[in-house]
Write an enzyme that holds these catalytic residues in place. Structure first.
Site, PDB file in Angstrom:
ATOM      1  N   LYS A   1      -3.899  -0.319  -6.686  1.00 32.72           N
ATOM      2  CA  LYS A   1      -4.755   0.231  -6.152  1.00 32.72           C
ATOM      3  C   LYS A   1      -4.423   1.505  -6.361  1.00 32.72           C
ATOM      4  O   LYS A   1      -3.283   2.347  -6.038  1.00 32.72           O
ATOM      5  CB  LYS A   1      -4.643  -0.132  -4.512  1.00 32.72           C
ATOM      6  CG  LYS A   1      -5.561   0.482  -3.716  1.00 32.72           C
ATOM      7  CD  LYS A   1      -5.516   0.121  -2.166  1.00 32.72           C
ATOM      8  CE  LYS A   1      -6.153   0.950  -1.173  1.00 32.72           C
ATOM      9  NZ  LYS A   1      -6.071   0.336   0.071  1.00 32.72           N
TER      10      LYS A   1
ATOM     11  N   ASP B   1       0.831  -1.243   0.126  1.00 29.35           N
ATOM     12  CA  ASP B   1       0.128  -0.070  -0.174  1.00 29.35           C
ATOM     13  C   ASP B   1       0.785   1.138   0.044  1.00 29.35           C
ATOM     14  O   ASP B   1       2.156   1.184  -0.648  1.00 29.35           O
ATOM     15  CB  ASP B   1      -0.971  -0.086   1.317  1.00 29.35           C
ATOM     16  CG  ASP B   1      -2.440   0.718   0.821  1.00 29.35           C
ATOM     17  OD1 ASP B   1      -2.164   2.079   1.171  1.00 29.35           O
ATOM     18  OD2 ASP B   1      -3.262   0.198   0.521  1.00 29.35           O
ATOM     19  N   ASP B   2       0.325   2.416   0.463  1.00 30.13           N
ATOM     20  CA  ASP B   2       0.919   3.547   0.416  1.00 30.13           C
ATOM     21  C   ASP B   2       2.359   3.469   1.144  1.00 30.13           C
ATOM     22  O   ASP B   2       2.617   2.705   1.930  1.00 30.13           O
ATOM     23  CB  ASP B   2       0.372   4.683   1.234  1.00 30.13           C
ATOM     24  CG  ASP B   2       0.343   5.981   0.645  1.00 30.13           C
ATOM     25  OD1 ASP B   2       1.380   6.376  -0.080  1.00 30.13           O
ATOM     26  OD2 ASP B   2      -0.434   6.922   1.105  1.00 30.13           O
TER      27      ASP B   2
ATOM     28  N   ARG C   1     -13.892   0.145  -4.393  1.00 26.74           N
ATOM     29  CA  ARG C   1     -13.886   0.649  -2.689  1.00 26.74           C
ATOM     30  C   ARG C   1     -15.499   1.204  -2.849  1.00 26.74           C
ATOM     31  O   ARG C   1     -15.431   2.120  -3.638  1.00 26.74           O
ATOM     32  CB  ARG C   1     -12.771   1.307  -2.182  1.00 26.74           C
ATOM     33  CG  ARG C   1     -11.802   0.442  -1.564  1.00 26.74           C
ATOM     34  CD  ARG C   1     -11.878   0.155  -0.256  1.00 26.74           C
ATOM     35  NE  ARG C   1     -12.056   1.093   0.718  1.00 26.74           N
ATOM     36  CZ  ARG C   1     -10.984   1.867   1.084  1.00 26.74           C
ATOM     37  NH1 ARG C   1      -9.880   1.505   0.928  1.00 26.74           N
ATOM     38  NH2 ARG C   1     -11.271   2.903   1.918  1.00 26.74           N
TER      39      ARG C   1
ATOM     40  N   ASP D   1      -5.858   5.333  -5.398  1.00 24.99           N
ATOM     41  CA  ASP D   1      -6.478   6.026  -4.538  1.00 24.99           C
ATOM     42  C   ASP D   1      -6.644   7.608  -4.764  1.00 24.99           C
ATOM     43  O   ASP D   1      -5.565   8.550  -4.765  1.00 24.99           O
ATOM     44  CB  ASP D   1      -5.581   5.801  -3.138  1.00 24.99           C
ATOM     45  CG  ASP D   1      -6.469   6.232  -1.953  1.00 24.99           C
ATOM     46  OD1 ASP D   1      -7.549   6.751  -1.965  1.00 24.99           O
ATOM     47  OD2 ASP D   1      -5.847   5.843  -0.757  1.00 24.99           O
TER      48      ASP D   1
ATOM     49  N   ASP E   1     -12.589   4.025   4.906  1.00 28.14           N
ATOM     50  CA  ASP E   1     -11.897   2.973   5.657  1.00 28.14           C
ATOM     51  C   ASP E   1     -12.513   2.071   6.745  1.00 28.14           C
ATOM     52  O   ASP E   1     -13.200   2.778   7.372  1.00 28.14           O
ATOM     53  CB  ASP E   1     -10.553   3.488   5.847  1.00 28.14           C
ATOM     54  CG  ASP E   1      -9.681   3.856   5.035  1.00 28.14           C
ATOM     55  OD1 ASP E   1     -10.001   4.392   3.976  1.00 28.14           O
ATOM     56  OD2 ASP E   1      -8.249   4.378   5.241  1.00 28.14           O
TER      57      ASP E   1
HETATM   58  C1  GAL Z   1      -6.720   5.769   2.157  1.00 24.82           C
HETATM   59  C2  GAL Z   1      -7.235   4.328   1.763  1.00 24.82           C
HETATM   60  C3  GAL Z   1      -6.593   3.223   2.687  1.00 24.82           C
HETATM   61  C4  GAL Z   1      -4.884   3.318   2.578  1.00 24.82           C
HETATM   62  C5  GAL Z   1      -4.433   4.721   2.545  1.00 24.82           C
HETATM   63  C6  GAL Z   1      -2.958   5.163   2.181  1.00 24.82           C
HETATM   64  O1  GAL Z   1      -7.186   6.606   1.459  1.00 24.82           O
HETATM   65  O2  GAL Z   1      -8.631   4.387   1.974  1.00 24.82           O
HETATM   66  O3  GAL Z   1      -7.144   1.968   2.360  1.00 24.82           O
HETATM   67  O4  GAL Z   1      -4.510   3.050   1.241  1.00 24.82           O
HETATM   68  O5  GAL Z   1      -5.358   5.811   1.957  1.00 24.82           O
HETATM   69  O6  GAL Z   1      -2.527   6.427   2.601  1.00 24.82           O
END
Ligand code: GAL
Length: 718
Positions: free
Chosen positions: A470, A396-397, A534, A472, A538
Site C-alpha cells: 500500500k 499498515d503504517d 483508494r 500512500d 479515510d
Molecule cells: C492515511 C491512509 C490510511 C492509513 C494512514 C497511515 O493516509 O489513508 O489508510 O494508511 O495514512 O498513516
C-alpha cells in the site's frame, strides 16, 4: 442547535468586541485565544503568566507547521448563577470541538482533560484528530468572574489545531450525565442494557416497555438483560426520566442479529474461482473450503511446479509456463466430500478478483506490534475467515525504524522486529503478507517513506516475502507543492517509479495506491500498474462516512474497475476498531454493517477487514462469512455495480454476474422501516423479466414483499 447558537454568538461578539460570550441559553462560547506556536514557555498555563506578546488566534482555525506544539490561553467570565442555577450543579461540560492531533486542557492551571499521546508523554505519539473533545469537569473548579482555560496542542503534520467549532462551556444536562449502552457482541440472542450516571439521580428507567424506579449512582450502573430473536431485526427502547428536573432521554437500540445461515459441516468450496499469477512467481493459495476439520484435500489438473499439501490444503510452488489451467480440488471430512474448481491464469495479470484480507490500520493505527499482527494472522485461520478467501495480512503504517542503516536500508522498528517471521508463517499457511510505505520522505504517520530509496525498498520487501504494497501519497504532497503546476502526470510519476521496481521482483506484489482519489486516479491508476487505488479519504465507523465514501463517491466509478484493477473505497469498518485508541465495536448498527458489506460486494471492492481479528465476535464472523455475498464481490467478470434507482428513501444498486444472473441491493436510506414489493422495485430499476429471486443474506427464496429496516438492505440474486 449549535448553528443558531453560533449566529447568536457572532452577533454578540461583533457588538461587544470580546472573544468570549455567554449566549441566551447559558453557554459560554470561546472564539478567540492568545496563541503561541512552539515549545511551551515555563509557567504558560498559570493564570499570572504574561501572554501579551502572544498572537491572537481564532477558534476554530488551523495553523501550518509540522511536528509542533502550540498553546492557547483564553480568559473568560463566568456569570453569577451559572453553576448555582443549573439543573445539575456538579458537572460542567467543556466542549473543545476537534483538535489535530493531541491536546491537554487546563482550567485555572489544573488539568481537566487530555486526548491522544504527545511525544512528551513518551512512547509512540498517538493522534486523536477525529475525537470530539467533551471534557466533564467538576463545576467547583469554575469560579464566578474571571477564569482561564489553557490548552496545549501537539500536531503531527501540516495543518494543526482546532476545527469543527468554537469552544463551548455549559452546565451538564441529563443527556451528558447518563449514558445508555446495549452490548450484544458475545452472542446475538440477548443484549445487556446498561444505564450509568456520573451523578446521583432518582430516575424512572424504562426498558422495552417495562418501567422501574431506580437510583442511579456513579460507578453503580443499572443493568438488564433482554432476550431477542438473534436472526431477525429487533428493537429495544430505553428511556430515563429524572423526576426532580423533569428531563428525560430516550434511545432505540437495534441489537445485532445474524442473517447468514451456519455453514454446513460438509466441505464447501467458497471463493475465488479464478486466480492470476505471473510465470515463475511463488504461489500461495489456501484452498477456500469451509466445513469441519480435519479435512483432507486432493487435486487434479495441477500444472507442473505446483504441489498441494493434502492435510493443510495449501497449494504452493510456481508455474513457469504461461497459460490457463483448470484445477479440480476435492475436500473430504467426516461429514462428506465436495469439489471445487479453480481457473489458474498464469500470465501478466494478478488480482483477477478484488483482494481480500485484513489490515492493521482501523484497529491499531500507529500502535502496531508483532503480537498484534500475529494474533490477527492466527485468528484469520482459526476463525475460519481464511476458508472464505480472506488471505492478505497487511501491516499498515508504523513498522519502520527511525532511521535508515548506513547502506540505506530501512529495517522494522522494535515493536515489530521480525516481519520475515510473520511472512513465513503466512506463506506456510497459504496466506500473503502486505506492507505500507509512501513515495514521500515521510508517511502519514510521520514514519520514514521510500523517497530516493524506491529500488532498495522494493528489493528489501521482496527478500522479506512481501506480496502486497500500500503506497500512500502523504509526504510526497510537499514535493507536489513545489511544482509550478500539478496534474495527473505529476501524481502518477512516483507511482510509476515504484511500479517498475515492484514488477521487476521475482514475485507478485499486489500494488495498492493510496492517494485518496486525487486527480481522478481511477482514470490512470491501472496505467501506473496499480491493482487497486483508494478513491476517497479515510473511512470511519459512522453511517455518514459509509454514505459519503460508498453511496456518494463511488457512483460514477463503475467503468474503471475490472479484473486486475479495482476501485478501493477503503477498508471494512466492522468488528473492533479504534485506530489505536481503545478498541470499540464498530459504531455502525447491524443493518448499517449489512449495507456496508453488501455495497462493497456490489462495487467489486477489495474486502479488507479493518477490525481486530483476535477479538472477532459471532456477529462479525457471520457478517463476513456469507459465501454467496462474497461470491458476488469475487465474481470473475469483475463488473462494478451502478446505482440504478434513487427514489424517496430507496437506492437500488445492481451488477451483472458472470453466469448470466444479476445481483442487486435494495437499500433503505431512510429512518423508518420500508416495505417494498421486490419485483416492482427491480423492474422500476430497469430489470425486465425477473426470474426467481434469492435473498442472498438469508440464502433462501425471497418473498414478494419485504420489510427493510432503516439503513438496511435486501440483497437479491436473480
Ligand atoms: C492515511 C491512509 C490510511 C492509513 C494512514 C497511515 O493516509 O489513508 O489508510 O494508511 O495514512 O498513516
Amino acid at each position: 442547535m449549535r448553528n443558531w447558537i453560533l449566529i447568536l454568538v457572532s452577533c454578540l461578539v461583533t457588538v461587544i468586541g470580546a472573544h468570549a460570550a455567554v449566549t441566551g441559553t447559558g453557554e459560554i462560547v470561546l472564539q478567540e485565544a492568545r496563541f503561541h506556536l512552539g515549545d511551551a514557555p515555563a509557567g504558560w498555563s498559570e493564570p499570572g503568566f504574561d501572554d501579551s506578546s502572544w498572537q491572537t488566534m481564532a477558534i476554530p482555525e488551523k495553523w501550518h507547521g509540522e511536528g509542533m506544539y502550540a498553546q492557547y490561553r483564553i480568559r473568560f467570565q463566568v456569570p453569577k448563577g451559572f453553576v448555582k442555577k443549573a439543573p445539575y450543579r456538579k458537572i460542567a461540560i467543556f466542549d473543545l470541538a476537534f483538535i489535530d492531533d493531541c491536546d491537554e486542557a487546563f482550567l485555572n492551571g489544573k488539568p481537566i482533560g487530555k486526548s491522544g499521546r504527545m511525544p512528551s508523554d513518551g512512547g509512540l505519539p498517538q493522534s486523536a484528530w477525529d475525537k470530539h473533545r467533551i471534557y466533564k469537569v467538576d463545576a467547583r473548579q469554575l469560579k464566578e468572574g474571571e477564569n482561564l482555560l489553557t490548552v496545549l496542542v501537539w500536531n503531527r503534520r501540516t495543518r494543526g489545531g482546532v476545527y469543527g467549532g468554537p469552544f463551548v462551556i455549559r452546565m451538564a444536562q441529563l443527556e451528558d450525565l447518563v449514558s445508555m449502552t446495549c452490548s450484544d457482541d458475545a452472542d446475538a440472542t440477548d443484549c445487556l442494557i446498561t444505564v450509568s450516571s456520573d451523578v446521583r439521580i432518582r430516575a424512572r428507567v424504562s426498558i422495552d416497555g417495562k418501567e422501574k424506579r431506580v437510583c442511579l449512582r456513579p460507578r453503580k450502573p443499572f443493568k438488564r438483560e433482554i432476550a431477542y430473536d438473534g436472526s431477525a431485526p429487533a428493537q429495544v427502547a430505553v428511556s430515563v426520566r429524572d423526576k426532580r428536573t423533569g428531563q428525560s432521554i430516550h434511545k432505540d437500540f437495534a441489537p445485532k442479529y445474524c442473517l447468514t445461515p451456519s455453514a454446513p459441516n460438509e466441505p464447501r468450496y467458497n471463493s475465488p474461482s479464478v486466480l492470476g499469477v505471473r510465470p515463475g512467481s511463488p504461489v500461495y493459495f489456501r484452498l477456500p473450503f469451509s466445513g469441519l476439520r480435519p479435512m483432507l484435500f486432493k487435486a487434479s489438473g495441477l500444472p507442473e511446479g505446483l504441489a498441494l499439501d493434502g492435510d493443510s490444503g495449501v497449494v504452493s510452488g510456481s508455474v513457469e509456463k504461461a497459460g490457463e489451467y483448470t484445477i479440480e480440488f476435492e475436500a473430504s471430512n467426516k461429514a462428506g466430500t465436495a469439489k471445487g474448481t479453480l481457473l489458474l491464469k498464469v500470465g501478466d495479470t494478478i488480482a483477477l478478483t478484488p483482494p481480500m484480507g485484513w489490515n492493521s490500520w482501523n484497529c491499531w493505527g500507529l500502535d502496531i506490534s508483532e503480537e498484534k499482527v500475529f494474533a490477527s494472522a492466527r485468528a484469520l485461520i482459526e476463525s475460519g475467515l481464511a476458508d472464505y478467501g480472506y488471505n492478505y495480512v497487511n501491516i499498515d503504517d508504523a513498522w519502520q525504524g527511525s532511521s535508515r542503516s548506513d547502506d540505506g536500508s530501512l529495517l522494522p522498528n522494535d515493536n515489530i522486529p521480525d516481519i520475515v517471521a510473520i511472512g513465513d508463517f503466512l506463506h506456510q499457511n497459504g496466506l500473503r503478507l502486505g506492507i505500507y510505505s509512501s513515495p514521500g520522505d515521510l508517511t502519514c504517520g510521520g514514519y520514514l517513506g521510500s523517497l530516493g530509496y524506491e529500488k532498495m525498498d522494493a528489493d528489501m520487501w521482496n527478500s522479506w516475502g512481501v506480496d502486497y504494497l500500500k503506497y500512500d501519497l502523504c509526504g510526497y504532497r510537499s514535493i507536489l507543492d513545489t511544482l509550478p503546476s500539478v496534474g495527473k502526470e505529476e501524481h502518477k510519476k512516483p507511482y510509476l517509479l515504484m511500479n517498475g521496481y515492484l514488477k521487476s521482483q521475482p514475485r507478485d506484489i499486489c500494488y495498492s495506491l493510496c492517494q485518496y482519489g486525487l486527480q481522478e486516479v481511477w482514470t490512470w491508476g491501472a496505467s501506473a500498474g496499480a491493482n487497486l487505488w483508494r478513491t476517497t479519504g479515510d473511512i470511519t465507523d459512522t453511517w455518514e462516512s459509509v454514505l459519503r465514501i460508498g453511496f456518494t463517491l463511488q457512483r460514477e466509478l463503475w467503468p474503471y474497475a475490472g479484473p486486475g484493477h479495482w476501485n478501493d473505497p477503503d477498508m471494512l469498518v466492522v468488528g473492533k476498531v479504534g485506530w489505536g485508541e481503545g478498541l470499540r465495536d464498530s459504531r455502525l448498527t447491524a443493518d448499517e454493517q449489512y449495507s456496508h458489506v453488501s455495497l462493497w460486494a456490489l462495487l467489486a471492492a477489495p474486502l479488507i477487514i479493518g477490525g481486530d481479528l483476535s477479538a472477532v465476535d459471532k456477529f462479525t464472523l457471520n457478517l463476513l462469512c456469507n459465501n454467496e455475498i462474497i461470491a458476488i464481490d469475487q465474481d470473475p467478470m469483475g463488473s462494478q455495480a451502478r446505482c440504478l434507482l434513487e427514489k424517496d428513501s430507496v437506492q437500488v444498486w445492481g451488477r451483472p454476474l458472470s453466469e448470466g444472473s444479476y445481483a442487486a441491493g435494495i437499500f433503505n436510506m431512510g429512518d423508518g422501516t420500508l416495505d417494498v414489493n421486490v419485483k416492482d422495485i427491480l423492474s422500476e430499476s430497469g430489470y425486465a423479466e425477473i426470474g426467481p429471486l434469492r435473498d442472498v443474506w438469508r440464502q433462501q427464496d425471497c418473498p414478494e414483499t419485504v420489510s427493510i429496516p432503516s439503513h438496511g438492505v435486501l440483497m437479491v440474486r436473480f
